[in-house]
Design an enzyme around this catalytic site. Sequence first.
Site, PDB file in Angstrom:
ATOM      1  N   GLU A   1     -25.133  47.036  -0.529  1.00  0.00           N
ATOM      2  CA  GLU A   1     -26.189  47.831  -0.136  1.00  0.00           C
ATOM      3  C   GLU A   1     -27.709  46.781  -0.235  1.00  0.00           C
ATOM      4  O   GLU A   1     -27.948  46.297  -1.415  1.00  0.00           O
ATOM      5  CB  GLU A   1     -26.482  49.297  -0.697  1.00  0.00           C
ATOM      6  CG  GLU A   1     -27.440  49.867   0.179  1.00  0.00           C
ATOM      7  CD  GLU A   1     -27.992  50.014   1.595  1.00  0.00           C
ATOM      8  OE1 GLU A   1     -26.960  50.866   1.954  1.00  0.00           O
ATOM      9  OE2 GLU A   1     -28.512  49.704   2.059  1.00  0.00           O
TER      10      GLU A   1
ATOM     11  N   GLY B   1     -27.327  55.554  -0.693  1.00  0.00           N
ATOM     12  CA  GLY B   1     -28.274  56.793   0.262  1.00  0.00           C
ATOM     13  C   GLY B   1     -28.445  56.656   1.734  1.00  0.00           C
ATOM     14  O   GLY B   1     -28.629  57.490   2.754  1.00  0.00           O
TER      15      GLY B   1
ATOM     16  N   CYS C   1     -30.285  58.334   5.724  1.00  0.00           N
ATOM     17  CA  CYS C   1     -30.096  60.510   5.072  1.00  0.00           C
ATOM     18  C   CYS C   1     -30.699  60.235   3.405  1.00  0.00           C
ATOM     19  O   CYS C   1     -31.060  61.249   4.008  1.00  0.00           O
ATOM     20  CB  CYS C   1     -27.918  60.818   4.810  1.00  0.00           C
ATOM     21  SG  CYS C   1     -28.673  62.045   4.576  1.00  0.00           S
TER      22      CYS C   1
ATOM     23  N   SER D   1     -27.053  53.213  11.549  1.00  0.00           N
ATOM     24  CA  SER D   1     -28.023  53.296  12.789  1.00  0.00           C
ATOM     25  C   SER D   1     -29.622  52.612  12.902  1.00  0.00           C
ATOM     26  O   SER D   1     -30.349  52.682  11.389  1.00  0.00           O
ATOM     27  CB  SER D   1     -27.891  54.348  14.366  1.00  0.00           C
ATOM     28  OG  SER D   1     -28.365  54.920  12.984  1.00  0.00           O
TER      29      SER D   1
ATOM     30  N   GLY E   1     -33.939  58.440  20.555  1.00  0.00           N
ATOM     31  CA  GLY E   1     -33.005  58.239  19.921  1.00  0.00           C
ATOM     32  C   GLY E   1     -32.298  57.286  18.802  1.00  0.00           C
ATOM     33  O   GLY E   1     -33.617  56.699  18.620  1.00  0.00           O
TER      34      GLY E   1
ATOM     35  N   ALA F   1     -24.912  62.717   9.783  1.00  0.00           N
ATOM     36  CA  ALA F   1     -24.408  62.305   8.693  1.00  0.00           C
ATOM     37  C   ALA F   1     -23.068  63.309   8.098  1.00  0.00           C
ATOM     38  O   ALA F   1     -22.237  62.591   7.480  1.00  0.00           O
ATOM     39  CB  ALA F   1     -25.441  62.814   6.790  1.00  0.00           C
TER      40      ALA F   1
ATOM     41  N   HIS G   1     -23.708  93.632   3.564  1.00  0.00           N
ATOM     42  CA  HIS G   1     -24.691  94.213   4.560  1.00  0.00           C
ATOM     43  C   HIS G   1     -25.722  94.254   3.028  1.00  0.00           C
ATOM     44  O   HIS G   1     -25.525  94.611   2.534  1.00  0.00           O
ATOM     45  CB  HIS G   1     -24.407  95.537   4.547  1.00  0.00           C
ATOM     46  CG  HIS G   1     -25.326  96.282   5.099  1.00  0.00           C
ATOM     47  ND1 HIS G   1     -26.198  96.171   6.600  1.00  0.00           N
ATOM     48  CD2 HIS G   1     -26.097  97.831   4.785  1.00  0.00           C
ATOM     49  CE1 HIS G   1     -27.161  97.077   6.381  1.00  0.00           C
ATOM     50  NE2 HIS G   1     -27.592  97.924   5.609  1.00  0.00           N
TER      51      HIS G   1
HETATM   52  C1  LIG Z   1     -35.206  61.610  10.206  1.00  0.00           C
HETATM   53  C2  LIG Z   1     -33.964  61.907  10.329  1.00  0.00           C
HETATM   54  C3  LIG Z   1     -33.323  63.167  10.313  1.00  0.00           C
HETATM   55  C4  LIG Z   1     -32.171  62.824   9.849  1.00  0.00           C
HETATM   56  N1  LIG Z   1     -31.708  64.441   9.631  1.00  0.00           N
HETATM   57  C5  LIG Z   1     -30.368  64.399   9.907  1.00  0.00           C
HETATM   58  C6  LIG Z   1     -30.068  65.917   9.327  1.00  0.00           C
HETATM   59  O1  LIG Z   1     -30.594  66.808   9.251  1.00  0.00           O
HETATM   60  N2  LIG Z   1     -28.686  66.321   8.849  1.00  0.00           N
HETATM   61  C7  LIG Z   1     -27.475  65.359   9.695  1.00  0.00           C
HETATM   62  O2  LIG Z   1     -25.978  65.322   9.622  1.00  0.00           O
HETATM   63  N3  LIG Z   1     -28.219  63.582  10.422  1.00  0.00           N
HETATM   64  C8  LIG Z   1     -29.747  63.348   9.867  1.00  0.00           C
HETATM   65  N4  LIG Z   1     -29.862  62.699  10.327  1.00  0.00           N
HETATM   66  C9  LIG Z   1     -29.002  61.215  11.066  1.00  0.00           C
HETATM   67  C10 LIG Z   1     -27.932  60.031   9.301  1.00  0.00           C
HETATM   68  O3  LIG Z   1     -29.002  60.360   8.874  1.00  0.00           O
HETATM   69  C11 LIG Z   1     -27.486  59.512   9.411  1.00  0.00           C
HETATM   70  O4  LIG Z   1     -25.628  59.956  10.765  1.00  0.00           O
HETATM   71  C12 LIG Z   1     -26.865  58.627   8.612  1.00  0.00           C
HETATM   72  O5  LIG Z   1     -27.190  58.907   7.432  1.00  0.00           O
HETATM   73  C13 LIG Z   1     -25.449  57.787   9.180  1.00  0.00           C
HETATM   74  O6  LIG Z   1     -24.930  57.070   8.104  1.00  0.00           O
HETATM   75  P1  LIG Z   1     -24.206  56.197   7.784  1.00  0.00           P
HETATM   76  O7  LIG Z   1     -24.110  55.457   6.348  1.00  0.00           O
HETATM   77  O8  LIG Z   1     -22.847  55.716   8.788  1.00  0.00           O
HETATM   78  O9  LIG Z   1     -25.932  55.532   8.551  1.00  0.00           O
HETATM   79  P2  LIG Z   1     -26.735  54.922   7.250  1.00  0.00           P
HETATM   80  O10 LIG Z   1     -27.481  56.156   6.838  1.00  0.00           O
HETATM   81  O11 LIG Z   1     -27.617  53.893   8.586  1.00  0.00           O
HETATM   82  O12 LIG Z   1     -26.441  53.977   6.217  1.00  0.00           O
HETATM   83  C14 LIG Z   1     -26.117  52.539   6.655  1.00  0.00           C
HETATM   84  C15 LIG Z   1     -27.485  51.405   5.114  1.00  0.00           C
HETATM   85  O13 LIG Z   1     -25.896  50.503   5.632  1.00  0.00           O
HETATM   86  C16 LIG Z   1     -26.838  49.397   5.139  1.00  0.00           C
HETATM   87  N5  LIG Z   1     -27.006  48.055   5.914  1.00  0.00           N
HETATM   88  C17 LIG Z   1     -27.136  48.332   6.470  1.00  0.00           C
HETATM   89  N6  LIG Z   1     -26.989  46.493   7.106  1.00  0.00           N
HETATM   90  C18 LIG Z   1     -26.138  45.829   6.046  1.00  0.00           C
HETATM   91  C19 LIG Z   1     -26.086  44.574   5.830  1.00  0.00           C
HETATM   92  N7  LIG Z   1     -25.769  43.575   6.291  1.00  0.00           N
HETATM   93  N8  LIG Z   1     -25.543  43.968   4.004  1.00  0.00           N
HETATM   94  C20 LIG Z   1     -25.475  45.835   3.507  1.00  0.00           C
HETATM   95  N9  LIG Z   1     -26.407  46.785   3.698  1.00  0.00           N
HETATM   96  C21 LIG Z   1     -26.467  47.054   4.825  1.00  0.00           C
HETATM   97  C22 LIG Z   1     -28.638  49.744   5.286  1.00  0.00           C
HETATM   98  O14 LIG Z   1     -29.574  49.672   4.776  1.00  0.00           O
HETATM   99  C23 LIG Z   1     -28.125  51.174   5.354  1.00  0.00           C
HETATM  100  O15 LIG Z   1     -28.748  52.029   3.816  1.00  0.00           O
HETATM  101  C24 LIG Z   1     -30.491  62.067  10.404  1.00  0.00           C
HETATM  102  C25 LIG Z   1     -31.317  60.780  10.953  1.00  0.00           C
HETATM  103  C26 LIG Z   1     -33.431  60.403  10.941  1.00  0.00           C
HETATM  104  C27 LIG Z   1     -33.522  59.484  11.002  1.00  0.00           C
END
Ligand SMILES: Cc1cc2nc3c(=O)[nH]c(=O)nc-3n(C[C@H](O)[C@H](O)[C@H](O)COP(=O)(O)OP(=O)(O)OC[C@H]3O[C@@H](n4cnc5c(N)ncnc54)[C@H](O)[C@@H]3O)c2cc1C
EC number: 1.8.1.4
Length: 507
Positions: free
Chosen positions: A72, A78, A81, A185, A313, A362, A486
Amino acid sequence: MQKAILPTSRSVLRTVGSRAGPSSLRRSPQWQIRTYASEAKDYDVIFIGGGVAGYVGAIKAGQEGLKTACIEKRGMLGGTCLNVGCIPSKSLLNNSHLYHQILHDTKKRGIDVGDVKLNLKQMMKAKDESVAGLTKGVEFLFKKNGVDYIKGAGAFVNEHEVAVNLVDGGQTQIKGKNIVIATGSETTPFPGLTIDEKKVITSTGAIALEQVPKRMVVIGGGIIGLEMASVWSRLGSDVTVVEFLGQIGGPGMDADIAKQAHKILAKQGIKFKLGTKVTKGDASGDIVKLDVEAAKGGKQETLEAEVVLCAIGRRPYHEGLGLENIGVEVDERKRIVIDQEYRTNIPHIRVVGDCTFGPMLAHKAEEEAVAVVEFIKHGTGHVNYGAIPSVMYTHPEVAWVGQNEKELKDAGIKYNVGSFPFTANSRAKTNLDTDGMVKFLSDAETDRILGVHIIGANAGEMIAEGTLALEYGASSEDVARTCHAHPTLAEAFKEAAMATYSKAIHF
Ligand SMILES: Cc1cc2nc3c(=O)[nH]c(=O)nc-3n(C[C@H](O)[C@H](O)[C@H](O)COP(=O)(O)OP(=O)(O)OC[C@H]3O[C@@H](n4cnc5c(N)ncnc54)[C@H](O)[C@@H]3O)c2cc1C
């Protein structure tokens, strides 16, 4: 090299792990002949990305006895999210709601409150403390499950080796029999506006503003845009949401529910410009100016604001990963292409979470993370893409699972509708919080539940019952015949089910 079966559409992914699948697949010849592309590597599995997808997968892999590493680059686990997404936004939503309620909604409850003041710095600190506690908790879980946490940015050297530029300086290189990409993303930029996270911000800037802007324009009336609009409007900003489509909430939200949400949020003070597009932005001065016009073309006007939030988006992120060096296939929307077992065209390299297909949520990422480890370890896994809930944490909350009315109509599916308003629910009445309703959609012939849509306080908790019902293939009658305590808001859920197959009692 094993040939991957590439999905032709998202519907292929929706069929991953049917109920009949796991045990039959475990015995299938395909599973028996599957071998890793290379033996005797340092790790059984490497996760690149320590977001929800990566860290959950790493913990699961550790539990399965696989030698696991998670890379990471953020320096904190984390991902989006925990650090800049779900968790900090919900902290601000919760506390800004409390503030707003204390200001505007206590007198009629018999609570006279004195001088109420916003301490934004403390509100942000409370948010940061929640985030820090949770990210440290994930580090603890890594240790507990024997996962090696490598802080740095990973990039493919070849199909089995990943070079890591360490956060603390230097480089290391590790090998994996299996590598899972979970790099998440990023916000889709708005053409013509440069993000500075001060005047022109993404959601990351929106959870960290140091003062309440006098005016804020939010470009995009989807879930993230509306949650942030709620926070800053409650804290005193004059917020206008500009949305290209004719309804808020994005295409998944049922039109009836979206209409109610629009009305309620407008009553709370948020201004909306629906069916409107931003044609130009100018952030060169102290005030940001946006030219907007009707989406179909028409009269132009210029909006001015101290802060503009771009919330149109998110798009998959895999910069610097070196996918092009090893020939991993990416589609025109930057999604890494996978098959039903999350394999790329290089079979031991798999992908889960936001950087591939499906809703960017998430809990969807988490489900995939568990499934991908099960595929690696056992050859079978399961995610039901037809039963992934969505929640918008405004007040009232909006939550849904399954299909909405438009989707059913478009698919030519005949259905029954039943709904129940919270105005007729005893708990909502005693809570003086009666906005909203529960709506069920069930198959006209079999009564099997096809969709549940809720707008109301605690909708995000209540949707779990709808998701379970969908997962188990329940009918609306099944739910209606289930005893609900209830007085609870959940009785509205039962009554909406009753209204679908027969009649509600209290409305
Ligand atoms: C403001 C906001 C509110 C949200 N609220 C919700 C919610 O209430 N409920 C919900 O379900 N979803 C919510 N989401 C969406 C949710 O955060 C994402 O769907 C979720 O975080 C996706 O998880 P992921 O592990 O795929 O990606 P991410 O959480 O984006 O994690 C990817 C990780 O990979 C790391 N990374 C990238 N490239 C590299 C590399 N080359 N080497 C090492 N590390 C790397 C990044 O630093 C990052 O920490 C929200 C998003 C935002 C922006």
